[in-house]
Write an enzyme that holds these catalytic residues in place. Structure first.
Site, PDB file in Angstrom:
ATOM      1  N   HIS A 105       0.821  -1.211   0.000  1.00 51.97           N
ATOM      2  CA  HIS A 105       0.000   0.000   0.000  1.00 51.97           C
ATOM      3  C   HIS A 105       0.852   1.257   0.000  1.00 51.97           C
ATOM      4  O   HIS A 105       2.054   1.226   0.279  1.00 51.97           O
ATOM      5  CB  HIS A 105      -0.903   0.021   1.246  1.00 51.97           C
ATOM      6  CG  HIS A 105      -0.141   0.142   2.541  1.00 51.97           C
ATOM      7  ND1 HIS A 105       0.562  -0.901   3.085  1.00 51.97           N
ATOM      8  CD2 HIS A 105       0.043   1.195   3.379  1.00 51.97           C
ATOM      9  CE1 HIS A 105       1.144  -0.512   4.201  1.00 51.97           C
ATOM     10  NE2 HIS A 105       0.850   0.763   4.405  1.00 51.97           N
ATOM     11  N   ASP A 107       0.434   4.802   2.081  1.00 49.96           N
ATOM     12  CA  ASP A 107      -0.338   5.150   3.287  1.00 49.96           C
ATOM     13  C   ASP A 107      -1.547   6.038   2.994  1.00 49.96           C
ATOM     14  O   ASP A 107      -1.415   7.085   2.344  1.00 49.96           O
ATOM     15  CB  ASP A 107       0.556   5.883   4.291  1.00 49.96           C
ATOM     16  CG  ASP A 107       1.593   4.951   4.917  1.00 49.96           C
ATOM     17  OD1 ASP A 107       1.287   3.763   5.113  1.00 49.96           O
ATOM     18  OD2 ASP A 107       2.706   5.428   5.195  1.00 49.96           O
ATOM     19  N   HIS A 263       4.741   0.096   0.252  1.00 51.86           N
ATOM     20  CA  HIS A 263       5.460  -0.715   1.233  1.00 51.86           C
ATOM     21  C   HIS A 263       4.563  -1.814   1.798  1.00 51.86           C
ATOM     22  O   HIS A 263       3.337  -1.792   1.624  1.00 51.86           O
ATOM     23  CB  HIS A 263       6.076   0.139   2.340  1.00 51.86           C
ATOM     24  CG  HIS A 263       5.095   0.972   3.099  1.00 51.86           C
ATOM     25  ND1 HIS A 263       4.533   2.121   2.578  1.00 51.86           N
ATOM     26  CD2 HIS A 263       4.561   0.826   4.338  1.00 51.86           C
ATOM     27  CE1 HIS A 263       3.713   2.654   3.472  1.00 51.86           C
ATOM     28  NE2 HIS A 263       3.691   1.880   4.539  1.00 51.86           N
TER      29      HIS A 263
HETATM   30  C1  SIN Z   1       3.257   0.916   7.970  1.00 56.94           C
HETATM   31  O1  SIN Z   1       3.401   2.107   8.218  1.00 56.94           O
HETATM   32  O2  SIN Z   1       2.601   0.519   7.005  1.00 56.94           O
HETATM   33  C2  SIN Z   1       3.930  -0.110   8.875  1.00 56.94           C
HETATM   34  C3  SIN Z   1       5.305  -0.404   8.431  1.00 56.94           C
HETATM   35  C4  SIN Z   1       5.993  -1.379   9.353  1.00 56.94           C
HETATM   36  O3  SIN Z   1       5.521  -1.623  10.463  1.00 56.94           O
HETATM   37  O4  SIN Z   1       7.036  -1.912   8.957  1.00 56.94           O
END
Ligand code: SIN
Length: 294
Positions: A105, A107, A263
């Site tokens: 995704h 954010d 990410h």
């Molecule tokens: C996120 O902000 O999507 C979480 C990333 C993570 O915990 O590595």
């Protein structure tokens, strides 16, 4: 042209994106020349990783504010003492649950102005596991055929906060109790249109901007009509060649650019505690090559 740095050392982590940054102590105020190099590396590598930083929450916040004004994420509980920080936590006894960010995704892309990026600081991480993966959405766009690029350039996609909406998460999916998430919020199901191909305001480059958590369909099409092409784009965007992987140690800090990278937080550490502190940098409304929406 190869970019040179004099204040920091930039060690690329993978072909597509990501760099280890050496020679910076984020606990201290950064002079403008050093910060300018960090910003240049950020635009060049999309994800920067700073090892072994000893930061108080105040220092984490001060560094985050150098990147831009902070924003608070809807539906997520922020820390009582630090209302601009989210504690991303999974306890050791939380097994077989879904965790925050455990799908590809960008954010909060369902917001009218999705965040520019995030600053994630590792307070406690497992011995192994709990890595974060990133994918370069410029590369994903550049690797498409001209015909596909041209067609996508004319499209908007609808994004919604459905994981927080009514019936967004199936009742049998256990979610972590350690990160406070508000669910069943009717207004989260509202759809917002963003260009499928967005132009990065700083680099001028085009990036694919759809993701499997928040994108629901193409504007003017049904979900069923949109699904095959969206599924193709999701699979294409995370080809291994477009990705890098952050292996965390306690006191590491990462910043990423949500406008051109996706990410994925890997949930493979049942039995261990993982605590990250995240700040979120305010973003702007995505623009297409043709203007605001396609
Ligand atoms: C996120 O902000 O999507 C979480 C990333 C993570 O915990 O590595």
């Amino acid at each position: 042209m190869k970019t040179s740095y004099t204040r920091i050392e930039v060690r690329p982590m993978a072909g597509a994106l990501g760099a280890d940054i050496q020679g910076v102590d984020l606990a201290r105020p950064l002079d403008d020349a050093t910060f300018a190099e960090i910003e240049r590396a950020f635009h060049d590598r999309l994800v920067l990783f700073f090892h072994d930083q000893r930061l108080t929450p105040e220092q984490h916040l001060a560094f985050s504010r150098r990147l831009g004004p902070l924003s608070r994420s809807p539906y997520i509980k922020h820390m009582d003492a630090y209302p601009d920080i989210i504690a991303v936590l999974k306890e050791a006894d939380e097994r077989n649950i879904s965790t925050f960010g455990n799908a590809w995704h960008s954010d909060f892309s369902f917001l009218e102005e999705p965040p520019l990026g995030s600053v994630l600081y590792a307070r406690e991480v497992p011995d192994h596991g709990g890595d974060t993966l990133f994918a370069n959405m410029y590369d994903a766009y550049d690797a498409l055929s001209e015909g596909m690029q041209s067609m996508l350039g004319d499209l908007n996609a609808m994004h919604s906060g459905r994981p927080y909406g009514v019936g967004g998460v199936s009742a049998d999916l256990k979610v972590s109790r350690s990160i406070g998430i508000e669910r069943n919020q009717a207004e989260a199901d509202r759809e917002v249109a963003h260009p499928v191909v967005r132009v990065h305001p700083a680099t001028g480059r085009k990036a694919l901007f759809v993701n499997s958590i928040y994108t629901t369909r193409f504007e003017g099409m049904t979900e069923a009509e949109s699904r095959p092409l969206l599924d193709f784009l999701y699979a294409h965007a995370i080809r291994p060649e477009f990705t890098c992987r952050l292996r965390w140690r306690t006191n590491d800090l990462a910043i990423w650019d949500n406008r051109c990278a996706m990410h994925y937080a890997v949930n493979d550490y049942d039995g261990s505690r993982r605590l990250m502190h995240r700040t979120t940098i305010k973003g702007e409304r995505p623009i297409s090559a043709r203007g605001r929406n396609a």
